[in-house]
Design a protein around this motif. Sequence first.
Motif, PDB file in Angstrom:
ATOM      1  N   LYS A  54      41.180  71.094  82.711  1.00  0.00           N
ATOM      2  CA  LYS A  54      40.152  70.240  82.136  1.00  0.00           C
ATOM      3  C   LYS A  54      40.782  69.034  81.455  1.00  0.00           C
ATOM      4  O   LYS A  54      41.789  69.152  80.760  1.00  0.00           O
ATOM      5  CB  LYS A  54      39.329  71.020  81.095  1.00  0.00           C
ATOM      6  CG  LYS A  54      38.466  72.131  81.667  1.00  0.00           C
ATOM      7  CD  LYS A  54      37.240  71.585  82.364  1.00  0.00           C
ATOM      8  CE  LYS A  54      36.274  72.698  82.742  1.00  0.00           C
ATOM      9  NZ  LYS A  54      35.077  72.196  83.425  1.00  0.00           N
ATOM     10  N   SER A  84      37.480  67.709  86.126  1.00  0.00           N
ATOM     11  CA  SER A  84      38.136  69.005  86.289  1.00  0.00           C
ATOM     12  C   SER A  84      38.906  68.998  87.599  1.00  0.00           C
ATOM     13  O   SER A  84      38.479  68.387  88.582  1.00  0.00           O
ATOM     14  CB  SER A  84      37.106  70.141  86.312  1.00  0.00           C
ATOM     15  OG  SER A  84      36.352  70.180  85.118  1.00  0.00           O
ATOM     16  N   ILE A 133      31.427  75.211  91.682  1.00  0.00           N
ATOM     17  CA  ILE A 133      30.678  75.373  90.436  1.00  0.00           C
ATOM     18  C   ILE A 133      31.608  75.827  89.316  1.00  0.00           C
ATOM     19  O   ILE A 133      31.557  75.318  88.189  1.00  0.00           O
ATOM     20  CB  ILE A 133      29.527  76.371  90.636  1.00  0.00           C
ATOM     21  CG1 ILE A 133      28.512  75.814  91.632  1.00  0.00           C
ATOM     22  CG2 ILE A 133      28.848  76.694  89.307  1.00  0.00           C
ATOM     23  CD1 ILE A 133      27.433  76.793  92.030  1.00  0.00           C
ATOM     24  N   ASP A 134      32.497  76.782  89.621  1.00  0.00           N
ATOM     25  CA  ASP A 134      33.448  77.263  88.621  1.00  0.00           C
ATOM     26  C   ASP A 134      34.389  76.149  88.173  1.00  0.00           C
ATOM     27  O   ASP A 134      34.767  76.069  87.000  1.00  0.00           O
ATOM     28  CB  ASP A 134      34.262  78.428  89.180  1.00  0.00           C
ATOM     29  CG  ASP A 134      33.447  79.709  89.275  1.00  0.00           C
ATOM     30  OD1 ASP A 134      32.393  79.784  88.622  1.00  0.00           O
ATOM     31  OD2 ASP A 134      33.860  80.627  90.007  1.00  0.00           O
ATOM     32  N   VAL A 160      33.728  73.101  87.815  1.00  0.00           N
ATOM     33  CA  VAL A 160      33.019  72.192  86.912  1.00  0.00           C
ATOM     34  C   VAL A 160      32.657  72.875  85.602  1.00  0.00           C
ATOM     35  O   VAL A 160      32.751  72.276  84.526  1.00  0.00           O
ATOM     36  CB  VAL A 160      31.746  71.644  87.597  1.00  0.00           C
ATOM     37  CG1 VAL A 160      30.928  70.789  86.626  1.00  0.00           C
ATOM     38  CG2 VAL A 160      32.116  70.840  88.833  1.00  0.00           C
ATOM     39  N   THR A 161      32.262  74.137  85.672  1.00  0.00           N
ATOM     40  CA  THR A 161      31.671  74.799  84.498  1.00  0.00           C
ATOM     41  C   THR A 161      32.627  75.686  83.716  1.00  0.00           C
ATOM     42  O   THR A 161      32.379  75.942  82.532  1.00  0.00           O
ATOM     43  CB  THR A 161      30.460  75.640  84.922  1.00  0.00           C
ATOM     44  OG1 THR A 161      30.881  76.663  85.846  1.00  0.00           O
ATOM     45  CG2 THR A 161      29.404  74.765  85.593  1.00  0.00           C
ATOM     46  N   CYS A 162      33.688  76.171  84.340  1.00  0.00           N
ATOM     47  CA  CYS A 162      34.559  77.133  83.653  1.00  0.00           C
ATOM     48  C   CYS A 162      35.512  76.434  82.679  1.00  0.00           C
ATOM     49  O   CYS A 162      35.799  75.244  82.795  1.00  0.00           O
ATOM     50  CB  CYS A 162      35.364  77.941  84.669  1.00  0.00           C
ATOM     51  SG  CYS A 162      34.398  79.190  85.534  1.00  0.00           S
ATOM     52  N   GLU A 163      36.027  77.218  81.757  1.00  0.00           N
ATOM     53  CA  GLU A 163      36.973  76.706  80.782  1.00  0.00           C
ATOM     54  C   GLU A 163      38.344  76.492  81.412  1.00  0.00           C
ATOM     55  O   GLU A 163      38.649  77.023  82.482  1.00  0.00           O
ATOM     56  CB  GLU A 163      37.091  77.688  79.611  1.00  0.00           C
ATOM     57  CG  GLU A 163      35.803  77.923  78.850  1.00  0.00           C
ATOM     58  CD  GLU A 163      35.969  78.949  77.749  1.00  0.00           C
ATOM     59  OE1 GLU A 163      37.078  79.504  77.624  1.00  0.00           O
ATOM     60  OE2 GLU A 163      34.991  79.190  77.020  1.00  0.00           O
ATOM     61  N   GLY A 222      22.451  74.650  93.562  1.00  0.00           N
ATOM     62  CA  GLY A 222      22.091  73.485  92.766  1.00  0.00           C
ATOM     63  C   GLY A 222      21.092  72.553  93.415  1.00  0.00           C
ATOM     64  O   GLY A 222      20.675  71.562  92.817  1.00  0.00           O
ATOM     65  N   SER A 226      25.461  85.468  91.148  1.00  0.00           N
ATOM     66  CA  SER A 226      24.913  85.628  89.803  1.00  0.00           C
ATOM     67  C   SER A 226      24.443  87.052  89.494  1.00  0.00           C
ATOM     68  O   SER A 226      24.008  87.325  88.376  1.00  0.00           O
ATOM     69  CB  SER A 226      23.736  84.667  89.606  1.00  0.00           C
ATOM     70  OG  SER A 226      22.673  85.000  90.501  1.00  0.00           O
TER      71      SER A 226
END
Length: 354
Positions: free
Chosen positions: A24, A29, A61-62, A64-67, A257, A282
């Motif tokens: 990040k 990312s 998706i991971d 973009v969204t994961c730490e 999405g 999910s």
Amino acid sequence: MILSPYFVLPCWKSTSMKAMVVKKDWVSSSLEEREIKMPEIKDNEVIIQVCACGVNSGDIIDLVTCEDGICPGLECSGIIEAVGRNVHRWKVGERVCAILEGGGYAEKVAVLENFLLPLPDDIDLHDAAGLPYASCCIWLALFKVCNPNTVEDTLKDKRILIREGTSGIGSLAIQYAKFLGLTVIASAGSSDEFSLCHDYGADFCVDHTSTDFAWEVVTKVDYLGVDFVLDYGASDLQRNIECCRPGGKVCIVDLHGMVSNSIDLAMLQKRHAEIKVFDVRSRDLGYKASVIAGVRTHLWPAVLKKNVIPEVGNRRFAVTEAQKALNLLQKNDNIGKIIVYMNFEKTSHHVKMD
């Protein structure tokens, strides 16, 4: 200090491994190679020495969204290296592929024992990495609309339209559908793609760029319409409904999405059609285990008999080039599945592994 001649230096086992993880920064990312902690095995898990990993939209998706520091990867193939004390179904050295909760872009990964699928010796271990996730999506999106106990009888002689027949999911869905006795219409965008769909087993092909697309589908099946439509996303939902016979079902695998355009609800009602949306990523662990059990029972015999073979082409990347693989997936113009194989050497060749 004088050492005894019988003194043996301890053999230190590595506690770290190489992996591609999320990096990040302030504006974006990306993936980078790092040393991370080796996975610890639980009583109901196995450790897989990863051979290859399938690339999926969930990985994007991971990203973009994961730490920072999280390792993506939702499916893999490899060799079992260790088994937990409560694991009796699997043995060290067996070839397997698996659904993962992430962590596939690494040298090793811990996996629940009921998330595994067996691979015989005559199936390419690298290409098999693209089988688990797509197979689970297909089982959910199509075969779960039937009674799982009578799925083969329910589906036999039915008609299905498979959108994007040359995609990773579409190419597998055609083969599975033919294995279970359905008449298959595949949509594609060129004569070359038509040829590929026929190679997978499709009975008919239609051009999804045509303004008369729905009419072309209906005429292929004696003007009756299809029993099922399988689509990856919902960008063309209205035309999918128009292809259905009365009581038909539109099965959407993962909206990833996407927001659907407006549809004609009156037509949906007139045809007594249904729209069903399915997602594997999910769902909870118990639900995923039940889906994999369904795949193992109803679909996996086709893989073991080699009636179903993953379509990869030359879309193979070393894991150090995983970012390129994700970029290619985002373009949405690839044929078949994209695979990254666990070679942490700096290499750029994308040819099939022997």
